[in-house]
Motif scaffolding. Structure first.
Motif, PDB file in Angstrom:
ATOM      1  N   SER A 114       0.521  -1.005   0.051  1.00  0.00           N
ATOM      2  CA  SER A 114      -0.044   0.445  -0.140  1.00  0.00           C
ATOM      3  C   SER A 114       1.077   0.959  -0.029  1.00  0.00           C
ATOM      4  N   ASN A 115       0.339   1.830  -0.755  1.00  0.00           N
ATOM      5  CA  ASN A 115       0.912   3.684  -0.576  1.00  0.00           C
ATOM      6  C   ASN A 115       0.244   4.750   0.418  1.00  0.00           C
ATOM      7  N   GLU A 116      -0.823   4.357   0.637  1.00  0.00           N
ATOM      8  CA  GLU A 116      -1.723   4.723   2.033  1.00  0.00           C
ATOM      9  C   GLU A 116      -1.185   4.253   3.374  1.00  0.00           C
ATOM     10  N   ASN A 117      -2.582   4.615   3.849  1.00  0.00           N
ATOM     11  CA  ASN A 117      -2.594   4.373   5.493  1.00  0.00           C
ATOM     12  C   ASN A 117      -3.360   3.141   5.244  1.00  0.00           C
ATOM     13  N   ILE A 118      -3.600   2.016   6.113  1.00  0.00           N
ATOM     14  CA  ILE A 118      -4.638   0.657   5.730  1.00  0.00           C
ATOM     15  C   ILE A 118      -4.986   0.370   7.323  1.00  0.00           C
ATOM     16  N   SER A 119      -6.286   0.095   7.468  1.00  0.00           N
ATOM     17  CA  SER A 119      -6.260  -0.273   8.570  1.00  0.00           C
ATOM     18  C   SER A 119      -6.304  -2.072   8.909  1.00  0.00           C
ATOM     19  N   ILE A 120      -5.343  -2.480   9.838  1.00  0.00           N
ATOM     20  CA  ILE A 120      -5.159  -3.595   9.935  1.00  0.00           C
ATOM     21  C   ILE A 120      -5.937  -3.691  11.530  1.00  0.00           C
ATOM     22  N   GLY A 121      -6.701  -4.737  11.725  1.00  0.00           N
ATOM     23  CA  GLY A 121      -7.192  -4.987  13.207  1.00  0.00           C
ATOM     24  C   GLY A 121      -8.381  -3.697  13.283  1.00  0.00           C
ATOM     25  N   ASP A 122      -8.421  -3.300  14.431  1.00  0.00           N
ATOM     26  CA  ASP A 122      -8.643  -2.300  15.098  1.00  0.00           C
ATOM     27  C   ASP A 122      -7.992  -0.844  14.754  1.00  0.00           C
ATOM     28  N   GLN A 123      -6.484  -0.839  14.526  1.00  0.00           N
ATOM     29  CA  GLN A 123      -5.874   0.198  14.521  1.00  0.00           C
ATOM     30  C   GLN A 123      -5.550   0.721  12.141  1.00  0.00           C
ATOM     31  N   VAL A 124      -4.949   1.761  13.147  1.00  0.00           N
ATOM     32  CA  VAL A 124      -4.497   2.503  11.205  1.00  0.00           C
ATOM     33  C   VAL A 124      -2.786   2.362  11.096  1.00  0.00           C
ATOM     34  N   PHE A 125      -2.184   1.995  10.412  1.00  0.00           N
ATOM     35  CA  PHE A 125      -0.909   2.243  10.370  1.00  0.00           C
ATOM     36  C   PHE A 125      -0.490   2.565   8.818  1.00  0.00           C
ATOM     37  N   THR A 126       0.909   3.601   8.908  1.00  0.00           N
ATOM     38  CA  THR A 126       2.028   2.891   7.469  1.00  0.00           C
ATOM     39  C   THR A 126       1.793   2.829   6.983  1.00  0.00           C
ATOM     40  N   PRO A 127       2.432   2.500   5.251  1.00  0.00           N
ATOM     41  CA  PRO A 127       2.807   1.623   4.996  1.00  0.00           C
ATOM     42  C   PRO A 127       4.031   1.736   4.926  1.00  0.00           C
ATOM     43  N   ALA A 128       4.482   2.390   5.864  1.00  0.00           N
ATOM     44  CA  ALA A 128       6.509   2.575   6.384  1.00  0.00           C
ATOM     45  C   ALA A 128       6.209   1.032   7.681  1.00  0.00           C
ATOM     46  N   GLN A 129       5.026   1.226   8.500  1.00  0.00           N
ATOM     47  CA  GLN A 129       4.625   0.786   9.737  1.00  0.00           C
ATOM     48  C   GLN A 129       4.883  -1.150   8.794  1.00  0.00           C
ATOM     49  N   ALA A 130       3.430  -0.757   8.188  1.00  0.00           N
ATOM     50  CA  ALA A 130       2.816  -2.398   7.638  1.00  0.00           C
ATOM     51  C   ALA A 130       3.359  -3.018   7.503  1.00  0.00           C
ATOM     52  N   GLY A 131       4.684  -2.429   6.244  1.00  0.00           N
ATOM     53  CA  GLY A 131       5.161  -3.069   4.849  1.00  0.00           C
ATOM     54  C   GLY A 131       4.306  -4.248   4.036  1.00  0.00           C
ATOM     55  N   VAL A 132       5.261  -4.912   4.103  1.00  0.00           N
ATOM     56  CA  VAL A 132       4.233  -6.271   2.316  1.00  0.00           C
ATOM     57  C   VAL A 132       3.910  -6.895   3.179  1.00  0.00           C
ATOM     58  N   LEU A 133       2.838  -7.174   3.237  1.00  0.00           N
ATOM     59  CA  LEU A 133       1.025  -8.025   3.537  1.00  0.00           C
ATOM     60  C   LEU A 133       1.830  -9.617   3.608  1.00  0.00           C
ATOM     61  N   ASP A 134       1.486 -10.039   3.307  1.00  0.00           N
ATOM     62  CA  ASP A 134       1.324 -11.298   2.521  1.00  0.00           C
ATOM     63  C   ASP A 134       0.741 -12.764   3.027  1.00  0.00           C
ATOM     64  N   LEU A 135      -0.581 -13.245   2.478  1.00  0.00           N
ATOM     65  CA  LEU A 135      -1.388 -13.353   2.854  1.00  0.00           C
ATOM     66  C   LEU A 135      -1.321 -14.732   1.801  1.00  0.00           C
ATOM     67  N   LYS A 136      -2.005 -16.370   2.505  1.00  0.00           N
ATOM     68  CA  LYS A 136      -2.174 -17.374   1.759  1.00  0.00           C
ATOM     69  C   LYS A 136      -3.495 -18.059   2.357  1.00  0.00           C
ATOM     70  N   ALA A 137      -4.000 -18.841   1.078  1.00  0.00           N
ATOM     71  CA  ALA A 137      -5.254 -18.945   1.960  1.00  0.00           C
ATOM     72  C   ALA A 137      -4.995 -20.651   1.438  1.00  0.00           C
ATOM     73  N   GLU A 138      -5.180 -21.570   1.874  1.00  0.00           N
ATOM     74  CA  GLU A 138      -4.890 -23.383   1.555  1.00  0.00           C
ATOM     75  C   GLU A 138      -6.023 -23.970   1.988  1.00  0.00           C
ATOM     76  N   LEU A 139      -6.543 -24.399   0.899  1.00  0.00           N
ATOM     77  CA  LEU A 139      -7.457 -25.614   0.525  1.00  0.00           C
ATOM     78  C   LEU A 139      -7.223 -26.940   1.281  1.00  0.00           C
ATOM     79  N   THR A 140      -8.982 -27.776   1.262  1.00  0.00           N
ATOM     80  CA  THR A 140      -8.517 -29.412   1.860  1.00  0.00           C
ATOM     81  C   THR A 140      -8.304 -29.527   0.782  1.00  0.00           C
ATOM     82  N   ASN A 141      -7.082 -30.846   1.064  1.00  0.00           N
ATOM     83  CA  ASN A 141      -6.312 -31.588   0.399  1.00  0.00           C
ATOM     84  C   ASN A 141      -6.508 -33.419   1.212  1.00  0.00           C
TER      85      ASN A 141
END
Length: 223
Positions: A114-141
């Protein structure tokens, strides 16, 4: 629960077809097709007038983007893998009822920058604070499959056949992970607590998607 169902299905399938195959004249065929699981190639065996078995490989990787809580994630969905199925011809014609399982990692791998402040959980963080967010979702196997369709592979006089199949993979609940890297707060306990709240929100949203629709069309060639 889904893994237990898959194992039970496989056991019932083997118990049903092995006695039949001992006295049945078999025919072999290969097939290829396209659909919601990408491209696939299969080998089929006709056991008798009622049962066919087939197995094969599908390749499916696609770019996706998803937005959760105002955060846009980009990456890919990979559902490539092997499949094993039994097709029942209850009327001894081209109408089939199909059951089986798909084997292979089913993974959604995304990241958010993100290049803008983002809401994570119940708080707002700057791009520098949040860094890169890695999201993975694995389904049943493995993933159980049920479907129905039309398959003329062993019904035509000639070697060519047509297959149309519709059904669903029962993917179950996704196992979601959410991590931060290269951020000022990537290891901060307060930030990590908010990140866990965000992960739980995403996992809750993902509970609405426990089925993956399968639609396939293809051609077969009988030996």
């Amino acid at each position: 629960m889904l893994k237990s169902t898959t194992c039970l299905m496989a056991g019932v399938t083997l118990a049903t077809i092995l006695p039949l195959s001992a006295n049945a004249e078999t025919n072999w065929a290969v097939s290829g097709g396209l659909g919601t699981l990408g491209g696939n190639a299969e080998i089929k065996v006709q056991l008798n007038d009622y049962f066919d078995v087939r197995g094969g490989y599908n390749y499916f990787t696609v770019d996706v983007d998803e937005t959760y809580s105002g955060i846009t994630y980009e990456g890919d969905l990979d559902m490539s893998g092997l499949g094993a199925y039994i097709d029942l011809r209850p009327f001894k014609n081209s109408f089939i009822l199909s059951a089986g399982a798909h084997f292979g990692d089913k993974l959604i791998d995304l990241e958010a920058r993100s290049n803008e402040n983002i809401s994570i959980g119940d708080q707002v963080f700057t791009p520098a604070q949040a860094g890169v967010l890695d999201l993975k979702a694995e389904l049943t196997n493995p993933t159980p499959f049920l479907g129905l369709g039309y398959d003329s592979t062993f019904q035509n006089d000639g070697p060519w056949g047509v297959k149309l199949l519709v059904g669903s993979l029962f993917t179950g609940e996704a196992d979601v992970t959410l991590e931060s890297r290269d951020g000022l707060f990537s290891t901060d306990p307060t930030f990590l607590a908010e990140l866990e709240k965000e992960r739980l929100k995403i996992e809750e949203d993902a509970e609405d998607f426990k089925f993956y629709p399968v639609v396939q069309a293809g051609l077969s060639y009988r030996f």
